[in-house]
Design a protein around this motif. Sequence first.
Motif, mmCIF file in Angstrom:
data_model
loop_
_atom_site.group_PDB
_atom_site.id
_atom_site.type_symbol
_atom_site.label_atom_id
_atom_site.label_comp_id
_atom_site.label_asym_id
_atom_site.label_seq_id
_atom_site.Cartn_x
_atom_site.Cartn_y
_atom_site.Cartn_z
ATOM 1 N N GLY A 179 0.798 -1.224 0.000
ATOM 2 C CA GLY A 179 0.000 0.000 0.000
ATOM 3 C C GLY A 179 0.827 1.269 0.000
ATOM 4 N N LYS A 180 2.155 1.139 -0.160
ATOM 5 C CA LYS A 180 3.028 2.315 -0.167
ATOM 6 C C LYS A 180 3.890 2.321 -1.425
ATOM 7 C CE LYS A 180 3.038 2.793 4.773
ATOM 8 N NZ LYS A 180 3.771 2.604 5.991
ATOM 9 N N LYS A 237 -11.517 6.205 0.848
ATOM 10 C CA LYS A 237 -11.865 7.112 1.938
ATOM 11 C C LYS A 237 -10.793 8.133 2.287
ATOM 12 C CE LYS A 237 -14.922 3.739 3.899
ATOM 13 N NZ LYS A 237 -16.096 3.960 4.659
ATOM 14 N N SER A 238 -9.585 7.994 1.739
ATOM 15 C CA SER A 238 -8.537 8.962 2.069
ATOM 16 C C SER A 238 -7.624 9.206 0.870
ATOM 17 C CB SER A 238 -7.714 8.484 3.265
ATOM 18 O OG SER A 238 -7.000 7.326 2.940
ATOM 19 N N PRO A 239 -7.109 10.425 0.761
ATOM 20 C CA PRO A 239 -6.201 10.747 -0.350
ATOM 21 C C PRO A 239 -4.804 10.178 -0.093
ATOM 22 C CG PRO A 239 -6.414 12.623 1.101
ATOM 23 C CD PRO A 239 -7.368 11.567 1.615
ATOM 24 N N ALA A 240 -3.997 10.143 -1.129
ATOM 25 C CA ALA A 240 -2.596 9.732 -0.972
ATOM 26 C C ALA A 240 -1.886 10.776 -0.109
ATOM 27 C CB ALA A 240 -1.925 9.642 -2.330
ATOM 28 N N VAL A 272 5.034 7.244 -0.041
ATOM 29 C CA VAL A 272 3.677 7.768 -0.088
ATOM 30 C C VAL A 272 2.689 6.634 0.127
ATOM 31 C CG1 VAL A 272 1.981 8.906 -1.581
ATOM 32 C CG2 VAL A 272 4.374 9.589 -1.680
ATOM 33 N N LYS A 273 1.761 6.851 1.060
ATOM 34 C CA LYS A 273 0.680 5.898 1.282
ATOM 35 C C LYS A 273 -0.315 6.080 0.148
ATOM 36 C CE LYS A 273 -2.713 4.480 4.685
ATOM 37 N NZ LYS A 273 -3.347 4.819 5.947
ATOM 38 N N GLU A 274 -0.679 4.991 -0.516
ATOM 39 C CA GLU A 274 -1.560 5.064 -1.673
ATOM 40 C C GLU A 274 -2.961 5.531 -1.295
ATOM 41 O OE1 GLU A 274 -1.308 1.136 -3.339
ATOM 42 O OE2 GLU A 274 0.573 1.587 -4.341
ATOM 43 N N ARG A 275 -3.603 6.119 -2.263
ATOM 44 C CA ARG A 275 -4.964 6.626 -2.088
ATOM 45 C C ARG A 275 -5.934 5.469 -1.922
ATOM 46 N NH1 ARG A 275 -9.212 8.291 -6.025
ATOM 47 N NH2 ARG A 275 -8.080 6.922 -7.433
ATOM 48 N N THR A 276 -6.939 5.673 -1.086
ATOM 49 C CA THR A 276 -8.020 4.702 -0.936
ATOM 50 C C THR A 276 -9.335 5.417 -1.235
ATOM 51 O OG1 THR A 276 -8.410 5.176 1.411
ATOM 52 C CG2 THR A 276 -6.760 3.497 0.897
#
Length: 64
Positions: free
Chosen positions: A12-13, A35-38, A29-33
């Motif tokens: 996921g990163k 419910k939340s942006p990157a 960077v944490k990938e976008r989901t």
Amino acid sequence: MNEKYAIRDEPGKMMFVFFKNNQYYGHIVKERTDKSPAKIVFETKKYDSLSQLKSDYPPLESSE
């Protein structure tokens, strides 16, 4: 930005690799989901070569 790749040991990163002042560094960077942006998790230390950066943060191997 020189390149980007998924990090093997951190699902996921993504790693975004940059080159500045003769040194390589990366933004993880944490990938976008849904419910939340990157978002940037952190910046790595500076490395003299791209291979050193990739040895500490290995890319996910593709299954081709």
